[in-house]
Design an enzyme around this catalytic site. Structure first.
Site, short mmCIF file in Angstrom:
data_model
loop_
_atom_site.label_atom_id
_atom_site.label_comp_id
_atom_site.label_asym_id
_atom_site.label_seq_id
_atom_site.Cartn_x
_atom_site.Cartn_y
_atom_site.Cartn_z
N TYR A 57 -0.97 0.11 3.25
CA TYR A 57 -0.85 -1.37 2.96
C TYR A 57 -1.41 -2.06 4.26
O TYR A 57 -0.64 -2.05 5.20
CB TYR A 57 0.61 -1.49 2.56
CG TYR A 57 1.30 -0.76 1.51
CD1 TYR A 57 0.14 -0.02 0.42
CD2 TYR A 57 2.41 -0.64 1.39
CE1 TYR A 57 0.92 0.44 -0.58
CE2 TYR A 57 3.11 0.22 0.08
CZ TYR A 57 2.09 0.63 -0.75
OH TYR A 57 2.55 1.43 -1.79
N HIS A 141 0.60 10.39 -0.93
CA HIS A 141 0.33 9.11 -1.59
C HIS A 141 -1.18 9.14 -2.23
O HIS A 141 -2.39 9.82 -1.87
CB HIS A 141 0.01 8.06 -0.21
CG HIS A 141 -0.11 6.62 -0.81
ND1 HIS A 141 -0.40 5.51 -0.14
CD2 HIS A 141 0.16 6.11 -2.01
CE1 HIS A 141 -0.44 4.40 -0.86
NE2 HIS A 141 0.02 4.80 -1.95
#
Length: 334
Positions: A57, A141
Site C-alpha cells: 500500500y 498477500h
C-alpha cells in the site's frame, strides 16, 4: 461498537468494523497527512481496534502512516495485521511514480518474494516502518501465481514464527476464494482475508472457502464488501467499478435491483452490504477503508442500523441472494 469475535486461535478479539489502510496510502489519488490522521482518529473514536495494512500500500506509505498513529495508542488495546509476499527494494531508476494504482513517488519498488527469508525480511522492514514492537496477524498477500512458493516457503516460515511467539496468527489475503480454501485445507493457518468474494452482490465463497474455514476453525476477514464501490452508495453511481474495472451493464442492473429491494424495506444499500457479510459464522469482521473522518463515521454508523429480516427474505425470493447464505439475526447485528 460490539466487540468480542475471535480472530484466529490465539485469543485475539475484534469488533465488526476493521479498518483497512489502503485508501490512506493514496490508492487512486492523494490523501493528505492531516486527512489520513483524522480518518484513523475517527476510526479509533468509533471503537475500531483492528487495523490492517501492507507494504504494497503506497510502497510503505500505508504502514508509515498507520504506525505513526498507533504509536500514540496503548499497544495492548489494538490488533494489527500486515502482509508478506512483496518485499520493498531500492528502485534502480531512483525516485519514480508508482505504477500499481497508488499516487506516490518513491525510491522503492516491489519484488515478489514468498520465500522464508523473504517473509522474515518483510516483517522486519514492516516493523521498522511502523515503529512498533510486534505484529499480531500476518497474511500472505496475493499469491495467486505463487501457490507452490507460498505453500513451501511463506507458510512454513509463518508457522515457525507463530510457534516462536513472534506473531499470534497467520494466513493469506486474496481476491479469490478457491485458493484460500486450498490453503485452509493444506496448512495450519487460522485466519484469512477474502476480498470481494463474499458480499451482498456475490456469494461464491459459500462453495469453497467458507465451508472449509468453518470445518477447520479458521476466521475470515471479509474485505472489499462494497465490491470496489458498487455497493457503497444507495444507488450505483455512473462510472462505478467492479474489481477495479468499469462495471458491466449486467452488474449495474443487478445492483440496481438489489437497491430497489433495499429501498422498499427502508434500508440503505451500504448498510445491507456491511451487515450481510457478518451473518456467516466464519466471518469475524468486515474490513473496509476510508479516505476521511467523515467517511469513517458514516461507515461506523451503518453497522448500528437495524435491518428487518424481510430484506433478506425479499432478496432471496427475487433471486438476488443465495438461499443457502447464513443471515444476520437481530442478536448478531451490531
Amino acid at each position: 461498537m460490539v466487540s468480542g469475535r475471535a480472530l484466529g486461535r490465539a485469543g485475539l478479539e475484534v469488533g465488526p468494523y476493521a479498518f483497512g489502510v489502503a485508501p490512506l496510502a493514496n490508492l487512486g489519488h492523494e490523501v493528505t497527512e492531516e486527512d489520513a490522521a483524522s480518518a484513523l482518529e475517527a476510526a479509533w473514536s468509533a471503537g475500531v481496534r483492528y487495523f490492517d495494512t501492507a507494504p504494497h500500500y503506497g510502497l510503505g506509505l500505508g504502514e508509515r502512516r498507520l504506525g505513526a498513529f498507533l504509536a500514540t495508542k496503548p499497544r495492548n488495546e489494538f490488533v494489527l495485521s500486515t502482509k508478506v509476499g512483496r518485499v520493498l527494494v531500492d528502485n534502480p531508476l531512483g525516485v519514480q511514480p508508482d505504477d500499481e494504482g497508488f499516487d506516490v513517488r518513491s525510491p522503492l519498488a516491489r519484488r515478489r518474494d514468498y520465500s522464508a527469508d523473504g517473509v522474515r525480511r518483510s516483517l522486519d522492514d514492516s516493523l521498522e516502518r511502523m515503529g512498533l514492537d510486534r505484529i499480531d496477524a500476518v497474511f500472505v498477500h496475493d499469491p495467486d501465481e505463487f501457490f507452490r512458493e507460498a505453500l513451501e516457503g511463506a507458510f512454513p516460515a509463518l508457522d515457525q514464527l507463530r510457534r516462536e511467539g513472534v506473531i499470534a496468527s497467520y494466513g493469506a489475503g486474496m481476491n479469490q476464494s478457491a485458493m484460500l480454501a486450498d490453503f485452509v485445507l493444506n496448512t495450519d493457518l487460522d485466519v484469512v482475508m477474502c476480498a470481494g468474494r463474499y458480499t451482498l452482490l456475490e456469494q461464491g465463497a459459500l462453495d469453497d472457502l467458507l465451508p472449509a474455514a468453518s470445518a477447520r476453525g479458521v476466521s475470515v476477514v471479509a474485505a472489499a464488501v462494497f465490491n470496489s464501490g458498487l455497493l457503497a452508495r444507495d444507488r450505483p453511481a455512473p462510472g462505478s467499478t467492479y474489481d477495479y474495472a468499469p462495471a458491466s451493464v449486467e452488474l449495474l442492473a443487478r445492483v440496481g435491483a438489489i437497491a430497489d429491494v433495499c429501498e422498499a424495506n427502508g434500508v440503505s444499500l451500504p448498510a445491507a452490504a456491511l451487515q450481510f457479510t457478518l451473518g456467516h459464522p466464519a466471518v469475524a469482521t468486515v474490513c473496509t477503508g476510508a479516505r476521511s473522518a467523515e467517511q469513517v463515521r458514516r461507515n461506523a454508523g451503518l453497522f448500528d442500523l437495524t435491518i428487518p429480516d424481510s430484506l433478506w427474505a425479499d432478496l432471496a425470493s427475487a433471486g438476488l441472494l443465495r438461499a443457502d447464505a447464513p443471515l444476520p439475526t437481530k442478536e448478531e447485528t451490531p
